[in-house]
Design an enzyme around this catalytic site. Sequence first.
Site, PDB file in Angstrom:
ATOM      1  N   GLU A  35      64.535  53.191 116.204  1.00 21.33           N
ATOM      2  CA  GLU A  35      65.715  52.766 116.976  1.00 21.33           C
ATOM      3  C   GLU A  35      65.729  53.397 118.366  1.00 21.33           C
ATOM      4  O   GLU A  35      66.779  53.756 118.893  1.00 21.33           O
ATOM      5  CB  GLU A  35      66.989  53.130 116.212  1.00 21.33           C
ATOM      6  CG  GLU A  35      67.103  52.423 114.886  1.00 21.33           C
ATOM      7  CD  GLU A  35      68.348  52.787 114.107  1.00 21.33           C
ATOM      8  OE1 GLU A  35      69.210  53.540 114.637  1.00 21.33           O
ATOM      9  OE2 GLU A  35      68.472  52.329 112.959  1.00 21.33           O
ATOM     10  N   CYS A  36      64.569  53.519 118.973  1.00 26.65           N
ATOM     11  CA  CYS A  36      64.404  54.184 120.263  1.00 26.65           C
ATOM     12  C   CYS A  36      64.082  53.148 121.337  1.00 26.65           C
ATOM     13  O   CYS A  36      63.537  52.089 121.044  1.00 26.65           O
ATOM     14  CB  CYS A  36      63.245  55.195 120.131  1.00 26.65           C
ATOM     15  SG  CYS A  36      62.803  56.059 121.654  1.00 26.65           S
TER      16      CYS A  36
END
Length: 161
Positions: A35-36
Amino acid sequence: MTTVYDFKARGIDGKDIDLKQYQGKVLLIVNTASECGFTPQYKGLEAVYEQFAGKGVEVLGFPCNQFGAQEPGSNADIGHFCEANYGVTFPLFDKIDVNGDAAHPLFKHLKSEAPGLMGTEAIKWNFTKFLVRKDGRVYKRYAPQTEPMELVKDIEKLLTE
């Protein structure tokens, strides 16, 4: 002398992996997160893997939740996400810490052998990359924003050493 081949790690499937199995190969070791902002680099990592796997290169992904809690899922969630969204076929490992007292011994070694800017050992964010020579010695550390395909010249150089 300690090399990356002196370490073991748990695969994303929970099985122990002796890194000696990669002896004689160039390794690209990366701390990853699903989730970066850098998560799309999975595509580039897979492209590097596909281009060089048959030539003696392995990409090893180590999920880490230490930066902005951007890897919250289970190993099964992570594996499914990487395969479904980015077609990842390179080896993924158990979620680990890369900084602090609980940092995985492999990452403690990588950081000490290739400190970051101004000599700091701490990893600053997800998708920090370490390129390792065929003899298991760390060649270089790359910043998270360095795209995987930017490492091709260095990979080719290490393949000829």
